[in-house]
Design an enzyme around this catalytic site. Structure first.
Site: not given
Length: 393
Positions: A228-231
């Site tokens: 799940h898109l994350h930085f």
């Protein structure tokens, strides 16, 4: 739903303002190690230091709020361990690697629920994702506005924040104020960089206005554990070894961005800096990331110096694990070479490994995780060829 408490009061406004274009810094083809943290009073002889040390009142409004909110979550007992009690030391030697002991962290953190041989994989709503975290883990949300800024909220109804980005605590922190930046969290995007999401990460790094607060990214296959898109980001008051590495210039692009490769560092990688604006730099780096992920090449990114420098580190350790080519010695240590490890901050899970940690062993591990010189030179050729075909570069 992610936000259960429908608290709609605005906190003091913080803005991510686009800067006026500035001339890129002149630079020689080869740069020596830069020690821009001269005020850091750490001895480099293996002495332990406090992970939670910071400048106190000398913080940007954004970072001060972030620290306060993170400390609040700590007081509520939301973390799997107390990072302030975790032993940390700087290893003696040329690179001054940082080692932190967090026993059993790999057994407490959220498990990886996807295969490691594909950089791009579909988002699967049934698996863990950040819409399923406790509302208490949400520090705040922010939305872009017509004025290219962002407003930060303590919590808002989903009807207001459906397309907002969020900053969450990392419940298994490896450093002070370890957080997760999740662009457009409710859109349920896969772990995949695009130009817009990367620019958000660059804005967050810039808004911190502090060289000790870095933003990182791990691709799938590069030891991201959630699709799940994350930085990620956290604060560590010491210069990372990769930030001190000698670099050699590869090329300058038409928009003023310069590209270097790391020299005499255990991990082969790229450094991007310059350009007339932060947007110029973000555009180039995001394009290279997109190129790598579309060609199934795992990579990691470190946004350094408040967005002025970006390190891109391709790697192959997951592939070696799958092929049975990883050394058993390092498999037993259970180190995942994500961006923090490749940059020189190693999280060790066993007391034995921490007590016996040395620069020589860390270097051998990083070399095994990284591309060989031959592999990197071939990738470098492909990347530069790709960049020459981009418009207005």
């Amino acid at each position: 739903m992610l936000v259960a408490a429908l608290q709609t009061q605005l906190v003091p406004s913080l803005s991510l303002v686009v800067p006026a274009p500035a001339a890129s810094r002149a630079r020689q083809n080869r740069t020596s190690r830069r020690r821009f943290f001269a005020e850091t009073k750490l001895t480099m002889d293996g002495t332990s230091f406090d992970l939670t040390e910071h400048e106190g009142s000398n913080l940007s409004p954004f970072l001060r709020k972030l620290f306060n909110e993170w400390d609040d979550r700590k007081m509520r007992g939301l973390f799997h361990h107390d990072i302030s009690s975790c032993e940390t030391k700087v290893l003696p030697g040329e690179y001054n690697f940082v080692a932190t002991l967090i026993e059993g962290r790999d057994q407490k953190k959220r498990p990886t629920e996807f295969t490691m041989n594909q950089v791009l994989q579909p988002f699967v709503s049934e698996k863990f994702n950040f819409t399923k975290v406790s509302p208490l883990e949400v520090i705040f949300r922010f939305n872009e506005t017509e004025k290219d800024s962002a407003q930060y909220f303590d919590g808002v109804p989903d009807t207001v924040s459906a397309s907002s980005s969020a900053i969450l605590i990392n419940v298994s922190p490896i450093g002070y104020c370890h957080v997760l930046l999740t662009p457009k969290i409710q859109d349920c995007l896969q772990q995949r960089i695009d130009q817009e999401s990367f620019l958000i990460a660059m804005y967050v790094a810039r808004e911190a206005r502090n060289p000790f607060f870095r933003v990182g990214y791990n691709s799938l296959g590069g030891f991201a554990t959630i699709n799940h898109l994350h930085f990620q980001a956290y604060y560590l008051k010491v210069q990372y070894p990769v930030e001190k590495a000698t670099t050699e210039k590869l090329t300058s692009l038409g928009n003023g961005v310069s590209i270097f490769h790391l020299v005499d560092y255990p991990v082969n990688g790229f450094l991007f800096e310059g350009g007339a604006s932060l947007e110029d730099l973000s555009y180039v780096v995001s394009k290279v990331c997109i190129f790598l992920q579309e060609n199934n090449r795992p990579f990691n990114v470190l946004i350094s110096e408040s967005g002025k420098r970006v390190f891109l580190l391709p790697q192959c350790y997951a592939e070696k694990q799958l092929l049975g080519k990883a050394s058993q010695e390092f498999l037993d240590m259970r180190i995942n070479p994500a961006i923090w490890e490749l940059s020189g901050h190693l999280v060790l899970k066993r007391r034995k490994d921490y007590d016996e940690a040395s620069e020589a062993n860390i270097c051998r591990f990083l070399v095994e995780a990284a591309l060989s010189e031959t592999e990197f030179q071939e990738l470098n050729r492909c990347v530069l060829d790709f960049l020459t075909k981009l418009p207005w570069l």
